[in-house]
Scaffold this active site. Structure first.
Site, PDB file in Angstrom:
ATOM      1  N   ARG A 241     -13.523  -8.547   1.902  1.00 15.89           N
ATOM      2  CA  ARG A 241     -12.091  -8.362   1.633  1.00 15.89           C
ATOM      3  C   ARG A 241     -11.325  -9.626   2.015  1.00 15.89           C
ATOM      4  O   ARG A 241     -10.414 -10.059   1.319  1.00 15.89           O
ATOM      5  CB  ARG A 241     -11.550  -7.149   2.433  1.00 15.89           C
TER       6      ARG A 241
ATOM      7  N   ARG B 203       0.881  -1.183   0.000  1.00 20.60           N
ATOM      8  CA  ARG B 203       0.000   0.000   0.000  1.00 20.60           C
ATOM      9  C   ARG B 203       0.908   1.219   0.000  1.00 20.60           C
ATOM     10  O   ARG B 203       1.698   1.425   0.934  1.00 20.60           O
ATOM     11  CB  ARG B 203      -0.912   0.004   1.228  1.00 20.60           C
TER      12      ARG B 203
ATOM     13  N   ASP C 137     -17.224   7.138  -1.989  1.00 19.58           N
ATOM     14  CA  ASP C 137     -16.005   7.028  -1.172  1.00 19.58           C
ATOM     15  C   ASP C 137     -15.744   8.425  -0.606  1.00 19.58           C
ATOM     16  O   ASP C 137     -16.355   9.410  -1.048  1.00 19.58           O
ATOM     17  CB  ASP C 137     -14.842   6.549  -2.085  1.00 19.58           C
TER      18      ASP C 137
ATOM     19  N   HIS D  28      -7.340   0.753  -6.396  1.00 16.35           N
ATOM     20  CA  HIS D  28      -7.549  -0.086  -5.207  1.00 16.35           C
ATOM     21  C   HIS D  28      -8.260  -1.370  -5.658  1.00 16.35           C
ATOM     22  O   HIS D  28      -9.420  -1.616  -5.315  1.00 16.35           O
ATOM     23  CB  HIS D  28      -8.386   0.689  -4.186  1.00 16.35           C
TER      24      HIS D  28
HETATM   25  N1  NVA Z   1      -9.946   6.709  -1.583  1.00 17.00           N
HETATM   26  C1  NVA Z   1      -9.599   6.283  -0.258  1.00 17.00           C
HETATM   27  C2  NVA Z   1      -9.823   4.824  -0.094  1.00 17.00           C
HETATM   28  C3  NVA Z   1      -9.539   4.285   1.288  1.00 17.00           C
HETATM   29  C4  NVA Z   1      -9.739   2.818   1.408  1.00 17.00           C
HETATM   30  C5  NVA Z   1      -8.142   6.635   0.031  1.00 17.00           C
HETATM   31  O1  NVA Z   1      -7.311   6.464  -0.868  1.00 17.00           O
HETATM   32  O2  NVA Z   1      -7.844   7.104   1.116  1.00 17.00           O
HETATM   33  N1   CP Z   2     -11.302  -0.081   2.432  1.00 15.34           N
HETATM   34  C1   CP Z   2     -10.025  -0.153   2.891  1.00 15.34           C
HETATM   35  O1   CP Z   2      -9.076  -0.411   2.138  1.00 15.34           O
HETATM   36  O2   CP Z   2      -9.912   0.083   4.214  1.00 15.34           O
HETATM   37  P1   CP Z   2      -8.556   0.314   5.023  1.00 15.34           P
HETATM   38  O3   CP Z   2      -7.977   1.625   4.556  1.00 15.34           O
HETATM   39  O4   CP Z   2      -8.975   0.339   6.448  1.00 15.34           O
HETATM   40  O5   CP Z   2      -7.599  -0.805   4.730  1.00 15.34           O
END
Ligand code: NVA
Ligand code: CP
Length: 301
Positions: free
Chosen positions: A287, A104, A219, A131
């Site tokens: 997930r 990540r 989101d 994602h």
């Molecule tokens: N768009 C959000 C998704 C979090 C799971 C981010 O990148 O923070």
């Molecule tokens: N939806 C998701 O990826 O959540 P986290 O940021 O908590 O991993």
């Protein structure tokens, strides 16, 4: 043979993705009926995190343990990555020790470089652009509750961010129509839109996007790394809330999703978040199941 990576949904074929969703549902069933027989015994997943996470970390780690393997949490704060060790060197070393990696990070180009130097599969656990793991869970959730998503209409309400861009790839791979409603200046990547213009449309009107839709998704308005823009974005995104007014003009069987974490009363109403029948919690749980199926597939390649 080079390792098979999962950096976007385009790294697997439509057939592979549909098979993966079926397998995720089967693994969920297996887990709920006594568990698995340690197929990942001695397998180790390395989990590199440059950004915060709740669901991603817990689902990957739990998934590995439930399948008989283990996972190592590697925060950039506590590893040499955070002190500037090159991505390429880190990828070479980590992949010489573990069986599979998830990353990540910020720019998508970072994970591409990481994958280029990794000798084991690399999974994108979120970048600024995509994602894809979340999409596996979202599609699984839709399929479990409404059947195939092929030929359906999906509406994205909000920021043209990493989730939105993954929905564009999903529209292509799972064969559905996607209508994106976002304010001017917050659109997804123009090239991605053009490449998918046969099935993806853009509007600034959330009602136009939501009308007769089968699945509505949103989101946060400010993603990780955009915290300083939060107040400005709240102003820009006024009118883009996913709420019961939008659900009322969607198909009567329509469902809604949010990858979480959510800001109740901003991008989604508290009423929808707390509705007893919401699929959001199942979407989060999936997930775990979808990523087990993904790891199984990548380790078998
Ligand atoms: N768009 C959000 C998704 C979090 C799971 C981010 O990148 O923070
Ligand atoms: N939806 C998701 O990826 O959540 P986290 O940021 O908590 O991993």
């Amino acid at each position: 043979m080079p390792a098979k990576h999962f950096l976007t949904l385009l790294d697997l074929s439509s057939n592979e993705l549909n098979g993966l969703i079926d397998r995720a549902i089967a693994l969920k069933n297996e887990q709920q009926n006594g568990g698995h027989k340690d197929p990942f015994k001695n397998k180790v997943l390395g989990m590199v995190f440059d950004k915060a996470s709740t669901r991603t970390r817990v689902s990957f780690e739990t998934g590995m343990v439930q399948l008989g393997g283990s996972a190592i949490f590697l925060s950039s704060r506590d590893t040499q990555l955070g002190r500037g060790e090159p991505i390429e060197d880190s990828a070479r070393v980590l992949s010489s020790m573990v069986d599979i990696l998830m990353v990540r990070t910020h720019e998508h180009e970072i994970i591409e470089r990481f994958a280029q130097y990794s000798t084991v599969p690399v999974i994108n656990a979120l970048t600024n652009d995509y994602h894809p793991c979340q999409l596996l869970a979202d599609i699984q959730t839709y399929v479990e509750n409404r059947g195939s998503i092929q030929g359906k209409t999906v509406s994205w309400i909000g920021d043209g961010n990493n989730m939105c861009q993954s929905y564009i790839n999903a529209a292509k791979q799972f064969d559905f129509e996607l209508r994106i409603a976002c304010p001017k200046g917050f659109e997804p990547n123009a090239e991605l839109l053009t490449a998918n213009k046969d099935r993806v449309s853009l509007t600034q009107n959330p009602r136009e996007a939501a009308k007769d839709s089968d699945l509505l998704v949103t989101d946060v308005w400010a993603s990780m790394g955009q915290e300083e823009e939060q107040a400005e974005r709240v102003k820009e995104f006024t009118g883009y809330q996913l709420n019961s007014d939008l659900m009322a003009i969607a198909n009567s069987s329509a469902v809604y999703m949010h990858c979480l974490p959510a800001h109740r009363g901003e991008e989604i109403s508290a009423e929808l978040m707390d509705a007893p029948q919401t699929l959001i919690w199942s979407e989060a749980e999936n997930r775990l199941h979808a990523q087990k199926a993904l790891i199984e597939l990548l380790l078998s390649c």
